[in-house]
Design an enzyme around this catalytic site. Structure first.
Site, PDB file in Angstrom:
ATOM      1  N   ASP A  49       0.848  -1.189   0.000  1.00 16.76           N
ATOM      2  CA  ASP A  49       0.000   0.000   0.000  1.00 16.76           C
ATOM      3  C   ASP A  49       0.888   1.245   0.000  1.00 16.76           C
ATOM      4  O   ASP A  49       2.066   1.191   0.354  1.00 16.76           O
ATOM      5  CB  ASP A  49      -0.883  -0.055   1.251  1.00 16.76           C
ATOM      6  CG  ASP A  49      -1.768   1.163   1.387  1.00 16.76           C
ATOM      7  OD1 ASP A  49      -2.225   1.698   0.356  1.00 16.76           O
ATOM      8  OD2 ASP A  49      -1.992   1.583   2.545  1.00 16.76           O
TER       9      ASP A  49
ATOM     10  N   ASP B 117      -0.312   5.081   0.880  1.00 20.04           N
ATOM     11  CA  ASP B 117      -0.565   6.042   1.960  1.00 20.04           C
ATOM     12  C   ASP B 117      -0.404   5.385   3.332  1.00 20.04           C
ATOM     13  O   ASP B 117      -1.023   4.362   3.607  1.00 20.04           O
ATOM     14  CB  ASP B 117      -1.986   6.620   1.834  1.00 20.04           C
ATOM     15  CG  ASP B 117      -2.176   7.372   0.522  1.00 20.04           C
ATOM     16  OD1 ASP B 117      -1.186   7.922   0.002  1.00 20.04           O
ATOM     17  OD2 ASP B 117      -3.313   7.389   0.011  1.00 20.04           O
TER      18      ASP B 117
END
Lengths: 174, 174
Positions: free
Chosen positions: A7, A9
């Site tokens: 991922d 963020d």
């Protein structure tokens, strides 16, 4: 070669920190990352509901986004033994698509851009592992989900937790 | 609910046709889609190697891109019985990211934008079916690959071929 989806963020980019900084400057508040313990931005202050969209619409938001400590070195090493894909939910903020791409090319130039994936629902991802700070993304993932610590998820006990990039590297060494 | 991943260029958007039109206007040539039988654009004329990048860098390229015949009606119906994801290789042309998103929202407003996936290597996709005009994408896909006819792939015999959107619907009815 096994595949790790990562991922963006809160895992490699300090997304919430930047939001807090912009919000503090605008409203003369003093929120810190510690205030996010167990909470999302909008749970800390409902004004984030609208504000995050405004911040993300600015190209400069991504240009100044900090890299999460240790992520570059760890991914440079992991990239030699695993297929690394960056998988980020970007479809709710289409203005973020190109700036996110530029940020990744700048800070992770050793990764193959063909391994960048901009999506919404991460259940579409086929990988052996997913490292993500959002429990919902791990819930929808068919491989092994690993929860990367972020203040908002500190109360979650449903997944293997990795507190930082040293722990990520250790996990994949074992 | 089974999941169908759908490619964008040449499957729902008339990508090559637009490239040929722009090229013909610029070089006063008379290429038609028929000239692409068994060939990619760059195999038809090597100047497409550079030109496609130039065309894609213009936002207006996507604004005027035609929808492939029958794709809207078919996807509107299939969307009721299958999970439809649009999966497009966009990372080689980052300038195309936002325009591609806008095009999809305009012409396929009934699809959930959380089901749009912009990627490079389609082996990252987890779905039951992938409908794509590029044999290499089907080769890397773990589910059932279905080849959507485009002039360049007419000599390929390695996959179930679907010639148009009527045949796609028929396939999923059987």
């Amino acid at each position: 070669m096994k595949r790790i989806a990562i991922d963006m963020d809160e895992v490699i980019s300090a997304f919430s920190l930047k939001c807090l900084q912009l919000f503090n400057a605008e409203y003369n508040s003093n929120y810190t990352v510690d205030h996010l313990h167990g909470k999302l931005l909008a749970e800390l202050d409902h004004r984030f509901n609208d504000k995050v969209n405004v911040y993300l619409a600015e190209e400069s938001f991504f240009q100044g986004l900090d890299v999460i400590e240790g992520s570059q070195d760890a991914l440079r090493r992991l990239n030699e033994q695993y297929e690394i894909f960056i998988v980020t939910a970007a479809m709710e903020f289409p203005a973020s698509l190109a700036p996110k791409y530029q940020w990744l090319k700048k800070h992770f130039p050793f990764l193959n851009e063909k391994h960048f994936v901009f999506c919404g629902d991460k259940s579409i991802i086929r990988a052996d592992y997913l490292i993500d700070d959002t429990p919902l993304n791990l819930e929808n993932f068919e491989g092994e989900g690993l929860l990367f610590s972020a203040p908002h998820n500190m109360n979650n006990t449903s997944y293997v937790r990795l507190n930082n990039w040293k722990e990520v590297e250790q996990y994949f060494k074992d």
